[in-house]
Each structure stands twice: as C-alpha cells, then as structure tokens.
Design a protein around this motif. Structure first.
Motif, PDB file in Angstrom:
ATOM      1  N   ALA A 323       0.819  -1.207   0.000  1.00 26.82           N
ATOM      2  CA  ALA A 323       0.000   0.000   0.000  1.00 26.82           C
ATOM      3  C   ALA A 323       0.855   1.260   0.000  1.00 26.82           C
ATOM      4  O   ALA A 323       0.437   2.299  -0.504  1.00 26.82           O
ATOM      5  N   GLY A 324       2.053   1.169   0.559  1.00 25.24           N
ATOM      6  CA  GLY A 324       2.906   2.343   0.678  1.00 25.24           C
ATOM      7  C   GLY A 324       2.803   2.988   2.044  1.00 25.24           C
ATOM      8  O   GLY A 324       1.846   2.776   2.783  1.00 25.24           O
ATOM      9  N   ARG A 325       3.813   3.809   2.374  1.00 23.19           N
ATOM     10  CA  ARG A 325       3.847   4.447   3.699  1.00 23.19           C
ATOM     11  C   ARG A 325       2.771   5.520   3.827  1.00 23.19           C
ATOM     12  O   ARG A 325       2.055   5.590   4.820  1.00 23.19           O
ATOM     13  N   LYS A 326       2.666   6.362   2.815  1.00 21.75           N
ATOM     14  CA  LYS A 326       1.791   7.533   2.898  1.00 21.75           C
ATOM     15  C   LYS A 326       0.310   7.162   2.995  1.00 21.75           C
ATOM     16  O   LYS A 326      -0.400   7.689   3.862  1.00 21.75           O
ATOM     17  N   PRO A 327      -0.204   6.265   2.140  1.00 26.22           N
ATOM     18  CA  PRO A 327      -1.615   5.882   2.288  1.00 26.22           C
ATOM     19  C   PRO A 327      -1.932   5.272   3.653  1.00 26.22           C
ATOM     20  O   PRO A 327      -2.993   5.558   4.238  1.00 26.22           O
ATOM     21  N   LEU A 328      -1.027   4.428   4.181  1.00 28.63           N
ATOM     22  CA  LEU A 328      -1.260   3.841   5.495  1.00 28.63           C
ATOM     23  C   LEU A 328      -1.301   4.916   6.583  1.00 28.63           C
ATOM     24  O   LEU A 328      -2.135   4.863   7.493  1.00 28.63           O
ATOM     25  N   LEU A 329      -0.417   5.893   6.484  1.00 29.70           N
ATOM     26  CA  LEU A 329      -0.435   6.989   7.457  1.00 29.70           C
ATOM     27  C   LEU A 329      -1.763   7.742   7.403  1.00 29.70           C
ATOM     28  O   LEU A 329      -2.359   8.048   8.444  1.00 29.70           O
ATOM     29  N   LEU A 330      -2.234   8.037   6.218  1.00 27.28           N
ATOM     30  CA  LEU A 330      -3.460   8.816   6.082  1.00 27.28           C
ATOM     31  C   LEU A 330      -4.677   8.055   6.609  1.00 27.28           C
ATOM     32  O   LEU A 330      -5.506   8.620   7.337  1.00 27.28           O
ATOM     33  N   VAL A 331      -4.782   6.777   6.267  1.00 20.16           N
ATOM     34  CA  VAL A 331      -5.894   5.967   6.784  1.00 20.16           C
ATOM     35  C   VAL A 331      -5.792   5.830   8.296  1.00 20.16           C
ATOM     36  O   VAL A 331      -6.788   5.918   9.022  1.00 20.16           O
ATOM     37  N   SER A 332      -4.571   5.632   8.778  1.00 21.63           N
ATOM     38  CA  SER A 332      -4.337   5.476  10.205  1.00 21.63           C
ATOM     39  C   SER A 332      -4.779   6.703  10.991  1.00 21.63           C
ATOM     40  O   SER A 332      -5.539   6.608  11.964  1.00 21.63           O
ATOM     41  N   VAL A 333      -4.313   7.876  10.563  1.00 20.68           N
ATOM     42  CA  VAL A 333      -4.631   9.098  11.309  1.00 20.68           C
ATOM     43  C   VAL A 333      -6.107   9.446  11.179  1.00 20.68           C
ATOM     44  O   VAL A 333      -6.714   9.974  12.121  1.00 20.68           O
ATOM     45  N   ALA A 334      -6.714   9.125  10.043  1.00 21.92           N
ATOM     46  CA  ALA A 334      -8.158   9.336   9.902  1.00 21.92           C
ATOM     47  C   ALA A 334      -8.920   8.481  10.919  1.00 21.92           C
ATOM     48  O   ALA A 334      -9.891   8.946  11.549  1.00 21.92           O
ATOM     49  N   GLY A 335      -8.496   7.229  11.100  1.00 23.04           N
ATOM     50  CA  GLY A 335      -9.129   6.359  12.097  1.00 23.04           C
ATOM     51  C   GLY A 335      -8.929   6.875  13.512  1.00 23.04           C
ATOM     52  O   GLY A 335      -9.849   6.821  14.347  1.00 23.04           O
ATOM     53  N   MET A 336      -7.726   7.391  13.808  1.00 26.21           N
ATOM     54  CA  MET A 336      -7.467   7.963  15.128  1.00 26.21           C
ATOM     55  C   MET A 336      -8.349   9.184  15.383  1.00 26.21           C
ATOM     56  O   MET A 336      -8.876   9.374  16.484  1.00 26.21           O
ATOM     57  N   THR A 337      -8.504  10.010  14.349  1.00 24.26           N
ATOM     58  CA  THR A 337      -9.351  11.195  14.481  1.00 24.26           C
ATOM     59  C   THR A 337     -10.800  10.802  14.765  1.00 24.26           C
ATOM     60  O   THR A 337     -11.446  11.355  15.669  1.00 24.26           O
ATOM     61  N   ALA A 338     -11.295   9.835  14.002  1.00 29.49           N
ATOM     62  CA  ALA A 338     -12.665   9.369  14.213  1.00 29.49           C
ATOM     63  C   ALA A 338     -12.836   8.774  15.607  1.00 29.49           C
ATOM     64  O   ALA A 338     -13.853   9.006  16.285  1.00 29.49           O
ATOM     65  N   GLY A 339     -11.840   7.999  16.064  1.00 26.67           N
ATOM     66  CA  GLY A 339     -11.902   7.417  17.402  1.00 26.67           C
ATOM     67  C   GLY A 339     -11.962   8.488  18.482  1.00 26.67           C
ATOM     68  O   GLY A 339     -12.725   8.383  19.452  1.00 26.67           O
ATOM     69  N   CYS A 340     -11.146   9.543  18.336  1.00 27.78           N
ATOM     70  CA  CYS A 340     -11.158  10.647  19.300  1.00 27.78           C
ATOM     71  C   CYS A 340     -12.510  11.351  19.318  1.00 27.78           C
ATOM     72  O   CYS A 340     -13.023  11.712  20.388  1.00 27.78           O
ATOM     73  N   LEU A 341     -13.095  11.544  18.142  1.00 25.84           N
ATOM     74  CA  LEU A 341     -14.393  12.225  18.072  1.00 25.84           C
ATOM     75  C   LEU A 341     -15.494  11.383  18.723  1.00 25.84           C
ATOM     76  O   LEU A 341     -16.381  11.924  19.403  1.00 25.84           O
ATOM     77  N   LEU A 342     -15.426  10.056  18.537  1.00 25.78           N
ATOM     78  CA  LEU A 342     -16.414   9.191  19.191  1.00 25.78           C
ATOM     79  C   LEU A 342     -16.254   9.239  20.709  1.00 25.78           C
ATOM     80  O   LEU A 342     -17.241   9.337  21.454  1.00 25.78           O
ATOM     81  N   ALA A 343     -15.010   9.162  21.186  1.00 20.24           N
ATOM     82  CA  ALA A 343     -14.766   9.231  22.627  1.00 20.24           C
ATOM     83  C   ALA A 343     -15.192  10.580  23.186  1.00 20.24           C
ATOM     84  O   ALA A 343     -15.797  10.657  24.269  1.00 20.24           O
ATOM     85  N   ALA A 344     -14.898  11.666  22.447  1.00 19.51           N
ATOM     86  CA  ALA A 344     -15.314  12.999  22.889  1.00 19.51           C
ATOM     87  C   ALA A 344     -16.832  13.095  22.972  1.00 19.51           C
ATOM     88  O   ALA A 344     -17.383  13.661  23.930  1.00 19.51           O
TER      89      ALA A 344
END
Length: 465
Positions: A323-344
């Motif tokens: 997949a490459g480094r950059k796509p994995l980073l983007l999907v990863s951080v998007a998931g972290m952002t969504a997780g934070c918003l759900l917890a908030a």
C-alpha cells in the motif's frame, strides 16, 4: 548459464562471483531481522512490565503510590538519555555494537529489579532498562532498514513495532500468572537471545562502507543477499553515495538545521511529534477505566486491546510495502481522528446527561477504533520513515534527535493527560482530534512516499527538493 567474476582490485578478493540467473536469498536478512527485533520485544516487555506488577511490588516492598509512580515514570527519563546517546553509539560502535551495549544495560537493569529490596535499586534498574529501550528504539529500525532489500524494507522495519506490541501484550498476559520478580527475569530472555544472535549475523554494510572497512563490507553484503547473487549494482550505489558523503563534514546537532537537511529533519521530527501528541499514551492510560465504565471487565478489555493491537500491527507489516507508507499513514490518522471524536462525543453525552446509556459503548468503540488506527500506521510508519530519510553522515545525530523528541513527547502527554481530563474530559479528546487533523495535512504536504526506493534514492530526492 552465465557466470561473471569481477576483476581483482588492490589485491582484494573479487566482490562478486555469481550466476546471473540466481535470485536473492533473503535467509540472512530474515535471521538478522529476527535477532534485531528481539531488542524490540525487550522494549515492549519493559513498557508492559509496570502495569501488571504494580500490586505485587507495592505490597512486597511497601511502596507508596508516589514511590511507585516514580518507578513507572523513571523509565521514560532513562529512554531520553538512551535516545540522546543512541546515534553516537551506533555511529562509533556500529549497529551491532549499539544493540550489544543496549542488551547488556537492559540485563543489568532487569537483574537490579529482580534483586531489589527497596525503592533505590528498583528505580535504578528501571532507569537502566529505560536507557536500553531508548537505544533500541533508534538502532533497531535503522539496522533493519540498512540491511533489507528495498522490496522488503517496509515489511521488515514494521516488524520492529509488531514485536514492541507483542512484548507489551506478553507482559500483560504473563503478569497475571507470574510473580513480579519472575517477570523481571523473563525480561532478560530476549536480551540474551539478541546477544547470542549478534554473533550469527553481519554488520550493516552501509555502516561498514562509511567506516572504510572494505573487506567486511564486501562480505556482509554478499552474506545478506545470498551466495552467487549479483550485488555489483547495489554495492556501487552504496559506495558512490558514501564517497559523496565523505566530502561533507561530520554533522553536529546545529548542522541539522542547514537547508540541505532541513526537509528530512522536519519530516522525522514532525512525525514523532504527531505520533505522541495525537494522544496515544494518554488514551492507553485511560483505556482500562473506559472499559470498566462500559460494563466490561478490566481483564477482558485489556486482552481485547492487546489482541487488536497485535493483529492490526501485523496487517500493517504485511501491507506497508504494497500500500505504501503515505496511504497507510493517512488511513491510520483518519481512524485515530474518528476514534477521538467518538470518545469525545461519549464524554460530552455523559457530562450533559444525553443518552447516558449509549455513552459507554460509544466510548469503547472510539477507543478501539483509535487503537486500531494507530496500530495500522502511526505506530510503525514514523519509525520506518525515520530509518529511511536521513543520509548516513547525519543519521546518528538526526536519529538521536528524533528519538529524543519521541520520548519527550511520550512523557509530556502522559504527564498532562490527567490535568487535561480535569479541565474537560470531552475537550481532551477534541484536542487530540485536532492534532490528528493537522497531522493529516502534514502528511499530505510534506511526507514523501518511500516505497520501492533505495535509501540513497530517497535521501537524494528529499535533499534536492
């Protein structure tokens, strides 16, 4: 069948005697990676040790909460010292030498904890294991990146994070079964395996070339790529790059801020800042309380958390070279952002008594999504990229700086988390979500895709932008 033999130069044995139809044999690369990631596993066992051993240590040594808090946190300070010295040690003694030093210091630390009868030897042992972890956190991914062929580099470097997570998970599990002193002895095992294994594997060819050790360089590269494989192109590229770098002065800390190095330093330091200030240590710290508030037992929550981390980190290792480094980073951080918003959202609902019954499940979902996202990319990929982007003349200095920033960030987030929660529980997670949104922009704008490129190609591309 065509066989090629390089001419003998300067009285040395020929570098290449090979059958051009033969493919690379990566057995030694895999063995070398296995030996190196024993250091990563040791790193993980150190991180995971303090949680399951807390009750036993406090009871047996009659420690106060403050004394145990010092024991837990002093590891981070040891790691900071290890981070500062890791680059110079790896440059002076070699990658294997740095791992050997780190292993010995960790063993001494674990034995000090095992024999401790009071807080002073206990803290001294914890400080020593932290120092070893600081060195491991830099030298292991660097060593793997320097020995791996470009098509396997992402997979093998990501194994570093997988074994760290594995070490944490094993500590959590065996901590429910073993006495804390026995756990400390168990921490010695991966260090001993690494020490023995270092006698079976070659040194990094790139470090050997930098040191001018031509015979050892030839041998190490042949051993890593397999008998009879044509390594002439790779050897020439490494040597040419090293010769170019030898014309440059030895890099000091302030030299990193020169124009030609600035982009790689910004990328390396920036990724580590976002990795830590995105909230990982704070969220890990609070995870078990969230599970309990959701009506899930702490044991089940911890096991779920550990298994999820291991599974998703393993997926990261499998896909990072595809997949490459950059796509994995983007999907990863998007998931972290969504997780934070759900917890908030969950904490906001609890604070204002909105659908209170649904809040715990929402919190657990958010935390698990966050952990899955982090494990998918942000946990491993910054270390992979760090090991790829720095030219070898600044790798020791820059790598030490990046590793120090990572550990300092870990301490800041861990220390401030409870203060932030006191200020606002949902505001804390919104703050982490905002940091992760900025991280997405940073990755899009600045982080290069390094998949399928040699280290020399990556560094040349970055330094000429």
């Amino acid at each position: 069948m065509v066989t090629k033999v390089d001419k003998v130069q300067d009285g040395r044995a020929p570098l290449i005697v090979q059958d051009e139809t033969r493919k690379e044999n990566n057995y030694m690369v895999y063995l070398s990676t296995f030996v190196a990631v024993c250091g990563s596993f040791s790193f993980g066992t150190g991180i995971g040790y303090s949680s399951p051993s807390e009750a036993g240590i406090k009871k047996d040594l009659d420690l106060t909460i403050a004394q145990y808090s010092l024991f837990g946190s002093i590891m981070t300070f040891g790691a900071m010292i290890g981070a500062v010295t890791s680059g110079p040690i790896a440059d002076f003694f070699g990658r294997k030498g740095a791992m050997r030093v780190s292993s010995v210091v960790c063993i001494v630390g674990w034995l000090a904890i095992y024999f401790a009868q009071g807080p002073v030897p206990l803290d001294t042992g914890r400080l020593a294991t932290g120092y070893g972890m600081g060195v491991f956190s830099y030298v292991v991914p660097v060593f793997i990146a320097e020995i791996a062929p470009k098509q396997l580099r992402g997979l093998l470097t990501a194994a570093n994070q997988l074994l760290i997570i594995g070490g944490v998970s094993v500590s959590f599990i065996i901590g429910t079964l073993l006495h804390w002193r026995t756990m400390a002895l168990a921490g010695v095992v991966p260090c001993l395996v690494l020490l023995v294994g270092l006698y079976l594997i070659p040194e990094s060819p790139r470090w050997l070339a930098k040191e001018g050790k031509q015979t050892e360089f030839d041998f190490a590269l042949r051993e890593l790529r397999g008998e009879g494989v044509d390594v002439s192109e790779e050897a020439a590229e490494i040597k040419d790059y090293i010769e170019t770098l030898e014309k440059l002065p030895k890099a000091r800390l302030f030299d990193l801020f020169q124009t030609r190095y600035m982009r790689s330093v910004i990328i390396g330091v920036g990724l580590m800042i976002f990795q830590q200030f995105g909230g990982i240590n704070g969220i890990c710290f609070y995870a078990s309380s969230i599970f309990v508030s959701a009506g899930v037992s702490a044991e089940i929550g911890t096991v779920t958390y550990a298994v999820l981390q291991v599974v998703v980190t393993a997926l990261n290792a499998l896909f990072i070279d595809k997949a490459g480094r950059k796509p994995l980073l983007l999907v990863s951080v998007a998931g972290m952002t969504a997780g934070c918003l759900l917890a908030a959202s969950s904490f906001y609902m609890k604070a204002y008594q909105i659908s209170v019954a649904a809040a715990p499940a929402l919190a657990v979902t958010g935390i698990l999504l966050y952990i899955a996202g982090f494990s998918l990319g942000m946990g491993a990929v910054p270390w992979v990229i760090m090991s790829e982007i720095f030219s070898i003349n600044i790798k020791g200095t820059a790598g030490g700086l990046v590793t120090l920033v990572n550990w300092a960030g870990a301490w800041v987030v861990s220390y401030t988390f409870n203060f932030l929660l006191t200020w606002s529980s949902y505001g804390t997670f919104l703050l982490y979500a905002a940091v992760n949104v900025v991280c997405i922009l940073f990755v899009v704008k600045l982080v290069p895709e390094t998949k399928g490129k040699t280290l020399e190609q990556i560094q040349a591309a970055i330094n000429h932008q």
